[in-house]
Design a protein around this motif. Structure first.
Motif, PDB file in Angstrom:
ATOM      1  N   TYR A 129       0.840  -1.201   0.000  1.00  0.00           N
ATOM      2  CA  TYR A 129       0.000   0.000   0.000  1.00  0.00           C
ATOM      3  C   TYR A 129       0.872   1.247   0.000  1.00  0.00           C
ATOM      4  CZ  TYR A 129      -4.081  -2.876   0.928  1.00  0.00           C
ATOM      5  OH  TYR A 129      -5.084  -3.806   0.828  1.00  0.00           O
ATOM      6  N   ARG A 133      -6.422   1.982  -7.633  1.00  0.00           N
ATOM      7  CA  ARG A 133      -7.846   1.847  -7.347  1.00  0.00           C
ATOM      8  C   ARG A 133      -8.372   0.488  -7.801  1.00  0.00           C
ATOM      9  NH1 ARG A 133     -11.090   5.814  -5.952  1.00  0.00           N
ATOM     10  NH2 ARG A 133      -9.516   7.341  -6.639  1.00  0.00           N
ATOM     11  N   SER A 135      -6.670  -2.306  -8.078  1.00  0.00           N
ATOM     12  CA  SER A 135      -6.142  -3.336  -7.190  1.00  0.00           C
ATOM     13  C   SER A 135      -6.950  -3.398  -5.901  1.00  0.00           C
ATOM     14  CB  SER A 135      -4.672  -3.070  -6.874  1.00  0.00           C
ATOM     15  OG  SER A 135      -4.176  -3.993  -5.924  1.00  0.00           O
ATOM     16  N   LEU A 136      -7.250  -2.242  -5.341  1.00  0.00           N
ATOM     17  CA  LEU A 136      -8.034  -2.207  -4.106  1.00  0.00           C
ATOM     18  C   LEU A 136      -9.427  -2.778  -4.340  1.00  0.00           C
ATOM     19  CD1 LEU A 136      -7.826  -1.229  -1.155  1.00  0.00           C
ATOM     20  CD2 LEU A 136      -8.940   0.889  -1.889  1.00  0.00           C
ATOM     21  N   LYS A 139      -9.243  -6.555  -4.436  1.00  0.00           N
ATOM     22  CA  LYS A 139      -9.039  -7.149  -3.111  1.00  0.00           C
ATOM     23  C   LYS A 139     -10.371  -7.264  -2.368  1.00  0.00           C
ATOM     24  CE  LYS A 139      -4.381  -5.169  -2.647  1.00  0.00           C
ATOM     25  NZ  LYS A 139      -3.620  -6.408  -2.805  1.00  0.00           N
ATOM     26  N   ARG A 204      -9.661  -6.718   6.401  1.00  0.00           N
ATOM     27  CA  ARG A 204      -8.773  -6.032   5.461  1.00  0.00           C
ATOM     28  C   ARG A 204      -8.803  -4.523   5.691  1.00  0.00           C
ATOM     29  NH1 ARG A 204      -6.505  -7.767   0.928  1.00  0.00           N
ATOM     30  NH2 ARG A 204      -7.978  -9.503   0.650  1.00  0.00           N
ATOM     31  N   ILE A 208      -5.637  -2.127   6.740  1.00  0.00           N
ATOM     32  CA  ILE A 208      -5.224  -0.952   5.973  1.00  0.00           C
ATOM     33  C   ILE A 208      -5.185   0.267   6.872  1.00  0.00           C
ATOM     34  CG2 ILE A 208      -5.822   0.582   4.068  1.00  0.00           C
ATOM     35  CD1 ILE A 208      -7.197  -1.817   2.729  1.00  0.00           C
ATOM     36  N   LEU A 288      -9.597   4.680   2.995  1.00  0.00           N
ATOM     37  CA  LEU A 288      -9.641   4.173   1.625  1.00  0.00           C
ATOM     38  C   LEU A 288      -9.039   5.170   0.642  1.00  0.00           C
ATOM     39  CD1 LEU A 288     -13.145   2.470   1.601  1.00  0.00           C
ATOM     40  CD2 LEU A 288     -10.902   1.355   1.621  1.00  0.00           C
ATOM     41  N   ALA A 291      -5.395   4.871   0.910  1.00  0.00           N
ATOM     42  CA  ALA A 291      -4.894   3.564   0.458  1.00  0.00           C
ATOM     43  C   ALA A 291      -4.708   3.487  -1.053  1.00  0.00           C
ATOM     44  CB  ALA A 291      -5.847   2.461   0.921  1.00  0.00           C
ATOM     45  N   VAL A 292      -5.243   4.462  -1.778  1.00  0.00           N
ATOM     46  CA  VAL A 292      -5.145   4.473  -3.242  1.00  0.00           C
ATOM     47  C   VAL A 292      -3.993   5.352  -3.665  1.00  0.00           C
ATOM     48  CG1 VAL A 292      -6.318   5.109  -5.383  1.00  0.00           C
ATOM     49  CG2 VAL A 292      -7.609   4.016  -3.531  1.00  0.00           C
TER      50      VAL A 292
END
Length: 294
Positions: A129, A133, A135-136, A139, A204, A208, A288, A291-292
């Motif tokens: 991380y 976007r 990839s997230l 997941k 998850r 994060i 979130l 996380a991107v």
């Protein structure tokens, strides 16, 4: 204000003593609230089947809550005595989640000891991380469609040993019996729906928020390698039970009971301890976003 490196630089000895004081009453209240929400969710679904989606979300959040109780008891930070932490953490939290408190403690203390280093056993969960976007999205799609949950449960069942895990079977027999007596044997399946399709996504998101959006996971300063997320009531209900979102404070002082972490955060924030550090997220929407990758 001069830059500080330890929370003890801004808290008095009396404040530290108060923050680390455990309370059996508050500990039992934490346990009771978790189980009352689980029982209430099952009862609500049986009485009003249209609420099944809401019940599954509550159960999934409280399954994480049981995991957090195991975590807090592993640190001997929930109850006043070692015995209560061990017994309650095992029977009322670990058994339903098929988790050994002793084995979890051995693993988890390595995470605390090596946070900020390549030897952190949890680094694999957050190493890459921020991610794209897409990839997230992939997941969380794996989590919400059950791929993660079925994988994890298959791995857990491979380790099943009757001598060790018979209490887990007994728990499920009791849960099925309770649902049947309440007039809805079918509601037993909600435990598994939550565990397979909701719980992995919540775990998850929690991971994060704890270390995935940290500004520098290679730093030994907890304000750099760990984050806290400030949450509203609905996030506490569904995503962040038992004050788990105050993870930075927990890493600074693992002996502080979960029910005092909010107070610790407020004291440190009021004295500028977090100033100059991007270690506080404002809700999981903020997590979130962080996380991107930009």
């Amino acid at each position: 204000m001069a830059r500080t490196t330890s929370f003890t630089d801004v808290l008095t000895r009396e404040e530290v003593a108060r923050l680390t004081r455990t309370s059996n009453a508050r500990a039992w209240w934490t346990v009771v609230v978790n189980w009352a929400l689980i029982a209430g969710a099952f009862a609500m679904a049986i009485r009003w089947p249209l609420t099944i989606p809401l019940a599954v979300l509550v159960i999934g959040g409280r399954q994480l809550g049981l995991g957090i109780l195991v975590h807090d008891c592993a640190h001997h930070a929930l109850f006043r005595t070692r015995r209560l932490n061990e017994q309650v953490g095992h029977w009322l939290a670990g058994v339903p989640m098929m988790t050994s408190l002793a084995k979890y403690r051995t693993y988890h203390l390595k995470h605390h000891r090596h946070a900020g280093t390549p030897d952190d056993p949890d680094i694999g969960f957050v190493r890459h991380y921020p991610v794209t976007r897409d990839s997230l999205r992939r997941k969380f799609a794996r989590d919400l469609t059950g791929r993660t949950g079925f994988r994890d449960q298959a791995q857990a069942l491979k380790r099943f040993d009757m001598a060790e895990h018979w209490p887990w079977l007994a728990f499920h027999a009791l849960l099925l019996g309770a649902c049947t007596l309440a007039g809805g044997w079918w509601a037993y399946a909600l435990w598994w729906v939550a565990l397979l399709f909701v719980y992995p996504a919540i775990v998850r998101l929690r991971q994060i928020g704890e270390h995935g959006v940290a500004s520098d996971r290679t730093s030994l300063d907890p304000r750099m390698n760990t984050s806290t997320t400030l949450v509203g009531w609905w996030e506490r209900l569904f995503i962040a039970p038992n004050h788990v979102s105050f993870h930075l404070e927990h890493h600074m002082a693992a002996g502080v009971p979960p029910y005092r972490l909010r107070e610790m955060h407020r004291l440190l924030a009021s004295r500028g301890f977090y100033d100059g550090h991007a270690c506080i997220a404002k809700g999981y929407a903020d997590v979130l976003r962080r996380a991107v990758a930009a």
